[in-house]
Design a protein around this motif. Structure first.
Motif, PDB file in Angstrom:
ATOM      1  N   SER A 141      11.106   8.332  -2.169  1.00  0.00           N
ATOM      2  CA  SER A 141      11.636   6.986  -1.914  1.00  0.00           C
ATOM      3  C   SER A 141      12.972   7.058  -1.192  1.00  0.00           C
ATOM      4  O   SER A 141      13.265   6.238  -0.323  1.00  0.00           O
ATOM      5  CB  SER A 141      11.792   6.222  -3.238  1.00  0.00           C
ATOM      6  OG  SER A 141      10.543   6.031  -3.853  1.00  0.00           O
ATOM      7  N   ARG A 263       1.602   4.800   4.239  1.00  0.00           N
ATOM      8  CA  ARG A 263       2.308   3.773   3.490  1.00  0.00           C
ATOM      9  C   ARG A 263       3.818   3.861   3.693  1.00  0.00           C
ATOM     10  O   ARG A 263       4.491   2.858   3.951  1.00  0.00           O
ATOM     11  CB  ARG A 263       1.948   3.916   2.003  1.00  0.00           C
ATOM     12  CG  ARG A 263       2.611   2.921   1.083  1.00  0.00           C
ATOM     13  CD  ARG A 263       2.002   3.023  -0.308  1.00  0.00           C
ATOM     14  NE  ARG A 263       2.152   4.382  -0.846  1.00  0.00           N
ATOM     15  CZ  ARG A 263       1.464   4.843  -1.891  1.00  0.00           C
ATOM     16  NH1 ARG A 263       0.571   4.066  -2.488  1.00  0.00           N
ATOM     17  NH2 ARG A 263       1.658   6.062  -2.340  1.00  0.00           N
ATOM     18  N   GLU A 264       4.363   5.079   3.575  1.00  0.00           N
ATOM     19  CA  GLU A 264       5.810   5.244   3.675  1.00  0.00           C
ATOM     20  C   GLU A 264       6.324   4.950   5.080  1.00  0.00           C
ATOM     21  O   GLU A 264       7.354   4.278   5.257  1.00  0.00           O
ATOM     22  CB  GLU A 264       6.195   6.676   3.254  1.00  0.00           C
ATOM     23  CG  GLU A 264       6.003   6.968   1.783  1.00  0.00           C
ATOM     24  CD  GLU A 264       4.537   7.213   1.403  1.00  0.00           C
ATOM     25  OE1 GLU A 264       4.236   7.234   0.198  1.00  0.00           O
ATOM     26  OE2 GLU A 264       3.706   7.406   2.315  1.00  0.00           O
ATOM     27  N   LEU A 298      -3.806  -1.915  -7.809  1.00  0.00           N
ATOM     28  CA  LEU A 298      -2.866  -0.849  -8.176  1.00  0.00           C
ATOM     29  C   LEU A 298      -2.159  -0.308  -6.937  1.00  0.00           C
ATOM     30  O   LEU A 298      -0.940  -0.092  -6.949  1.00  0.00           O
ATOM     31  CB  LEU A 298      -3.614   0.271  -8.895  1.00  0.00           C
ATOM     32  CG  LEU A 298      -2.759   1.469  -9.352  1.00  0.00           C
ATOM     33  CD1 LEU A 298      -1.668   1.012 -10.322  1.00  0.00           C
ATOM     34  CD2 LEU A 298      -3.638   2.544 -10.004  1.00  0.00           C
ATOM     35  N   ASP A 299      -2.913  -0.105  -5.865  1.00  0.00           N
ATOM     36  CA  ASP A 299      -2.296   0.344  -4.610  1.00  0.00           C
ATOM     37  C   ASP A 299      -1.297  -0.690  -4.097  1.00  0.00           C
ATOM     38  O   ASP A 299      -0.221  -0.336  -3.595  1.00  0.00           O
ATOM     39  CB  ASP A 299      -3.376   0.573  -3.545  1.00  0.00           C
ATOM     40  CG  ASP A 299      -4.259   1.771  -3.845  1.00  0.00           C
ATOM     41  OD1 ASP A 299      -3.804   2.664  -4.568  1.00  0.00           O
ATOM     42  OD2 ASP A 299      -5.406   1.787  -3.356  1.00  0.00           O
ATOM     43  N   ARG A 302       1.938  -0.442  -6.042  1.00  0.00           N
ATOM     44  CA  ARG A 302       2.747   0.709  -5.620  1.00  0.00           C
ATOM     45  C   ARG A 302       3.468   0.415  -4.307  1.00  0.00           C
ATOM     46  O   ARG A 302       4.646   0.753  -4.139  1.00  0.00           O
ATOM     47  CB  ARG A 302       1.854   1.933  -5.466  1.00  0.00           C
ATOM     48  CG  ARG A 302       1.336   2.484  -6.792  1.00  0.00           C
ATOM     49  CD  ARG A 302       0.281   3.554  -6.562  1.00  0.00           C
ATOM     50  NE  ARG A 302      -0.172   4.142  -7.820  1.00  0.00           N
ATOM     51  CZ  ARG A 302      -1.307   4.806  -7.964  1.00  0.00           C
ATOM     52  NH1 ARG A 302      -2.115   4.956  -6.909  1.00  0.00           N
ATOM     53  NH2 ARG A 302      -1.640   5.320  -9.124  1.00  0.00           N
ATOM     54  N   LYS A 305       6.359  -1.955  -4.885  1.00  0.00           N
ATOM     55  CA  LYS A 305       7.515  -1.282  -5.475  1.00  0.00           C
ATOM     56  C   LYS A 305       8.367  -0.600  -4.405  1.00  0.00           C
ATOM     57  O   LYS A 305       9.605  -0.642  -4.461  1.00  0.00           O
ATOM     58  CB  LYS A 305       7.055  -0.238  -6.505  1.00  0.00           C
ATOM     59  CG  LYS A 305       6.361  -0.810  -7.726  1.00  0.00           C
ATOM     60  CD  LYS A 305       7.308  -1.533  -8.644  1.00  0.00           C
ATOM     61  CE  LYS A 305       6.613  -1.939  -9.938  1.00  0.00           C
ATOM     62  NZ  LYS A 305       7.525  -2.721 -10.816  1.00  0.00           N
TER      63      LYS A 305
END
Length: 506
Positions: A141, A263-264, A298-299, A302, A305
């Motif tokens: 993160s 995603r990141e 759930l994905d 995440r 977040k």
């Protein structure tokens, strides 16, 4: 070593390319194999360029250095100017890329160095790809935060007089989901400022910038963008031309052929653009569905977040909403077809796609409620009023005129064919990924008139031989390939049973 600049009329996209003659006066022929890049210097200007060699002295003479269009433009010197050349040193930050490839964690300083070198065009596309693939394997993160900040700091940062600057972004993956082009005119008609900058498509058949370009100019300078927002309170422009997080646009050009969209990296891309654009309140739309980018709740949690962590750290008020990503939104898939759907909604046409209209109103209402004068829960009603009254359409027309109305609209692809249902029944589902693949095969988004026009959605009853969708393509090769692929898998699942009545969530 001194050589005179000669412009080579060759578009090498983002790459800086220099061309030397095999008979170059400054370097011996055997030295050409010892290095791959040159450093070109003149009065403090420095350009790093990949090196090519020519045997054609009519192209580049022994006392010249040829610069392809991007390099010539960035050097900013007239032809004939004398420059110094030398082998370019390997960027120190490349050693950090090696660390990332092997699974290591990078410091803030290392990420700043990498982004700075990429922004200065010191990396080749292959080296950028290596960094992106390394990041795709694993990112903390903190690394995502550092990458976001470095990307935002590398270009222009806009500031606005209004204390509330709203924006929205969908993470994508849903064909036809062109809500931004409806949200912006609704929200700006209300009176909030919404300077919307968008990327072009990476893996989809169309991005907001691709679709808006059917109607208006999207390649605007910062000054032009400010003028449009001052006049209209909103805009829909391509972020690359206003130099907001320019490294993101470099990444996108490398990611596109690799079909890479992790995603990141997605979070860093979106958040760096919004930070640079001066947004204060951001709405993120996360569609969830079996063939969307995000498959499960759930994905989605995440991903939410990560967005919230970055938003908190950079001081951006952030709302993340989950929407129905089980199938395409609207009917058209591809720039021209999606622009048609958008304008049908704004014009309140009876046949306008209901799902596109409802989702755009839902998102507009959430943004309107960032206005302190609007009571909680009143945003949706206000959005509906602005759309129904024609105020949103009038706002869109003002934005189009202010940005520069397109002189002509591209035609739909001349090669057309309907894909037919192979059995009677009820459409159980549509595969978002497959629909996008077929539209891209047809030529979208580069061919703006290419794409798919969907006639059926999940829950619709069909008869054998009834059209499911129409393919549009401008090139025979694209058309033939799309037809062949559609016959193998059209992306539609048809069954015998009716689907239960479900609310879309907006």
């Amino acid at each position: 070593m001194k050589l005179r600049i000669r412009r080579i009329p060759l578009d090498t996209f983002r790459e800086n390319v220099a061309v030397l003659s095999v008979d170059c006066e400054a370097l011996r022929p055997e030295a050409f194999q010892a290095f791959k890049r040159l450093e070109i210097v003149q009065d403090g200007r420095v350009l790093i360029a990949s090196l090519d060699i020519t045997h054609d002295t009519s192209l580049v003479g022994p006392g010249e250095i040829g610069l392809a269009d991007p390099a010539f433009r960035r050097m900013g010197l007239p032809e004939g100017t004398e420059v110094s050349i030398s082998p370019a040193r390997r960027p120190e930050s490349l050693s950090s890329v090696g660390v990332k490839i092997t699974g290591g964690t990078l410091s803030t300083h290392q990420i700043d160095q990498i982004v700075g070198d990429i922004a200065a065009y010191r990396y080749s596309s292959m080296e950028i790809a290596a960094f992106l693939v390394g990041c795709a394997g694993f990112m903390t993160s903190k690394e995502v935060l550092d990458l976001t900040r470095a990307m935002a700091a590398a270009g222009t940062k806009l500031q606005w007089a209004s204390p509330v600057i709203v924006d929205k972004h969908c993470i994508g993956g849903i064909p036809g989901n062109r809500t931004s082009m409806i949200v912006v005119p609704i929200v700006s008609a209300h009176g909030l400022h919404i300077p919307k900058t968008s990327s072009r498509a990476i893996t989809s058949p169309a991005g907001t910038a691709d679709t808006m370009e059917v109607l208006a100019n999207v390649d605007m300078s910062v000054e032009e963008m400010r003028r449009v927002v001052d006049d209209c309170k909103g805009c829909l422009v391509w972020g690359g031309h206003v130099n907001l997080s320019p490294v993101d646009d470099i990444f996108i050009r490398v990611e596109r052929p690799l079909n890479l969209d992790t995603r990141e990296q997605m979070v860093a891309s979106i958040m760096s653009k919004k930070m640079a654009a001066g947004s204060t309140h951001l709405l993120i739309d996360v569609p969830v569905g079996p063939t969307a980018k995000v498959h499960t709740s759930l994905d989605a949690m995440r991903l939410r977040k990560i967005f919230e962590y970055i938003g908190d750290q950079v001081g951006l008020h952030l709302d993340v909403v989950v929407s129905d990503g089980s199938g395409p939104i609207g009917r058209g898939v591809g720039p021209v077809l999606e622009a048609r759907d958008v304008m049908a909604v704004l014009r309140n046409e009876p046949g306008a796609p209901r799902d596109l209209r409802d989702k755009a109103l839902w998102l507009s209402g959430l943004l309107i409620e960032q206005d302190p004068a609007v009571r909680g829960g009143g945003g949706r009603a206000r959005a509906e009023e602005l759309l129904r009254s024609g105020a949103a359409l009038a706002s869109m027309e003002r934005i189009i005129d202010a940005q520069g109305r397109a002189e002509s609209h591209p035609d739909l692809g001349a090669h057309q064919m309907d894909v037919l249902a192979q059995q009677d029944g009820v459409v159980q589902s549509l595969d978002c990924l497959r629909i996008s693949q077929l539209a891209r095969l047809a030529g979208a988004p580069l061919s703006r008139g290419a794409g798919l026009d969907l006639f059926k959605k999940a829950g619709d009853r069909v008869e054998k031989g009834e059209p499911l969708f129409r393919i549009y393509s401008s090139a025979t090769s694209h058309f033939d390939m799309t037809v062949e692929e559609a016959e193998e898998d059209a992306g539609f699942v048809i069954g015998a049973t009716s689907l239960p009545k479900m609310e879309a969530g907006w």
